[in-house]
Design an enzyme around this catalytic site. Structure first.
Site, short mmCIF file in Angstrom:
data_model
loop_
_atom_site.label_atom_id
_atom_site.label_comp_id
_atom_site.label_asym_id
_atom_site.label_seq_id
_atom_site.Cartn_x
_atom_site.Cartn_y
_atom_site.Cartn_z
N GLY A 46 -29.26 -58.41 74.77
CA GLY A 46 -29.92 -57.52 75.92
C GLY A 46 -31.15 -58.44 76.26
O GLY A 46 -31.68 -59.27 75.68
N GLN A 51 -39.63 -58.85 80.07
CA GLN A 51 -39.61 -60.12 79.14
C GLN A 51 -39.63 -61.32 80.17
O GLN A 51 -40.29 -62.13 79.53
CB GLN A 51 -38.46 -60.01 78.39
CG GLN A 51 -38.52 -59.13 77.23
CD GLN A 51 -37.25 -58.99 76.39
OE1 GLN A 51 -36.11 -58.49 76.77
NE2 GLN A 51 -37.17 -59.71 75.23
N CYS A 91 -36.03 -59.56 68.55
CA CYS A 91 -36.33 -59.75 69.89
C CYS A 91 -36.64 -61.00 70.52
O CYS A 91 -37.29 -61.90 69.47
CB CYS A 91 -37.70 -58.95 70.03
SG CYS A 91 -37.98 -58.64 71.86
N LEU A 92 -36.17 -61.34 71.61
CA LEU A 92 -36.20 -62.85 72.22
C LEU A 92 -37.70 -62.91 72.53
O LEU A 92 -38.36 -64.10 72.50
CB LEU A 92 -35.48 -62.84 73.54
CG LEU A 92 -33.97 -62.89 72.96
CD1 LEU A 92 -33.52 -62.53 74.52
CD2 LEU A 92 -33.31 -63.93 72.52
N HIS A 133 -33.93 -50.20 72.50
CA HIS A 133 -34.77 -51.56 72.54
C HIS A 133 -35.22 -51.87 74.06
O HIS A 133 -36.40 -52.20 73.98
CB HIS A 133 -34.19 -52.61 71.76
CG HIS A 133 -34.81 -53.86 71.70
ND1 HIS A 133 -35.21 -54.49 70.28
CD2 HIS A 133 -35.18 -54.94 72.52
CE1 HIS A 133 -35.73 -55.61 70.63
NE2 HIS A 133 -35.74 -55.80 71.99
N GLU A 134 -34.24 -51.98 74.86
CA GLU A 134 -34.65 -52.38 76.35
C GLU A 134 -35.30 -51.40 76.99
O GLU A 134 -36.35 -51.81 77.79
CB GLU A 134 -33.31 -52.72 77.05
CG GLU A 134 -32.41 -53.74 76.43
CD GLU A 134 -33.03 -55.04 75.79
OE1 GLU A 134 -34.23 -55.38 76.47
OE2 GLU A 134 -32.39 -55.67 74.99
N HIS A 137 -38.86 -51.83 75.88
CA HIS A 137 -39.68 -52.96 76.75
C HIS A 137 -40.15 -52.52 77.92
O HIS A 137 -41.06 -52.84 78.57
CB HIS A 137 -38.56 -53.88 76.95
CG HIS A 137 -38.41 -55.19 76.08
ND1 HIS A 137 -39.69 -55.85 75.28
CD2 HIS A 137 -37.35 -55.36 75.32
CE1 HIS A 137 -39.21 -56.48 74.62
NE2 HIS A 137 -37.87 -56.42 74.37
O1 GNR Z 1 -30.75 -60.32 71.06
C1 GNR Z 1 -31.29 -59.26 70.62
N1 GNR Z 1 -30.44 -58.64 69.42
C2 GNR Z 1 -30.88 -57.31 69.09
C3 GNR Z 1 -30.65 -56.82 67.93
C4 GNR Z 1 -30.53 -55.38 67.57
C5 GNR Z 1 -31.36 -54.48 68.47
C6 GNR Z 1 -31.63 -54.89 69.51
C7 GNR Z 1 -31.46 -56.29 70.01
S1 GNR Z 1 -32.27 -56.73 71.67
C8 GNR Z 1 -32.30 -58.65 71.25
C9 GNR Z 1 -32.70 -59.20 72.53
C10 GNR Z 1 -33.93 -58.91 73.32
O2 GNR Z 1 -34.93 -59.26 72.77
N2 GNR Z 1 -33.76 -57.77 74.30
O3 GNR Z 1 -34.96 -57.42 74.63
NI NI Z 2 -36.50 -57.41 72.96
#
Ligand code: GNR
Ligand code: NI
Length: 165
Positions: A46, A51, A91-92, A133-134, A137
């Site tokens: 995601g 980001q 998270c990236l 999670h997104e 953000h």
């Molecule tokens: O690549 C991602 N893996 C992930 C694993 C578990 C829960 C959420 C994520 S999102 C993350 C990519 C990212 O940072 N998205 O904002």
């Molecule tokens: Ni993230």
């Protein structure tokens, strides 16, 4: 198509609250395409616009094994949540940190696609965790904010050290 630069923790721009998309024009389509390319290149499941320093309520996602089930969610809202899960997240924007976060197990989301067409989807497990999670953000919230102060401090120190190296 362009690979965008991903902001990394503790960059204060990751704390900016994203604004709703009101016009579905060519710029939005370009942003969405670039976000997909950036997400694929970095191997994430995601990516939120925040980001890549675009403070609009947009995220892209593909949790499929074959990376052939892309979703574009614009102005997303969780309209139902059910159950709980406690699974590992990364998270990236937070390099070298991985930890368990409590999330709803199942969510129903209302959003718009890249053309502005209303969509609704139900997700569970990893896809549901990714959506939450997104959405975080877009509010300027990072998964580390759900961890203990001690863990946050460790991650922040490590990130600051890595950034200087
Ligand atoms: O690549 C991602 N893996 C992930 C694993 C578990 C829960 C959420 C994520 S999102 C993350 C990519 C990212 O940072 N998205 O904002
Ligand atoms: Ni993230």
């Amino acid at each position: 198509m362009t690979i965008l630069t991903i902001l990394t923790y503790p960059d204060p721009r990751l704390r900016i609250k994203a604004q709703p998309v009101t016009t579905f024009d060519a710029d939005i389509l370009t942003t969405v395409e670039d976000m997909f390319e950036t997400m694929r290149e970095s191997g994430g499941i995601g990516l939120a616009a925040t980001q890549v320093n675009v403070h609009k309520r947009i995220f892209v996602m593909d949790v499929s094994e074959d990376r052939d089930q892309p979703y574009t969610l614009i102005n997303p809202e969780i309209i139902e949540r059910e159950g709980k899960q406690f699974e590992g997240e990364g998270c990236l924007s937070v390099v070298e940190a991985y930890d368990k976060v409590e999330r709803a197990l199942k969510v129903r989301v209302r959003a718009q696609d890249a053309d502005g067409k209303p969509i609704e989807l139900t997700a569970e497990g990893l896809m549901a965790a990714c959506i939450q999670h997104e959405l975080d953000h877009l509010e300027g919230v990072l998964f580390v904010d759900h961890l203990s102060r001690l863990k946050q401090e460790r991650i922040r120190k490590k990130a600051t050290k890595l950034a200087k190296a």
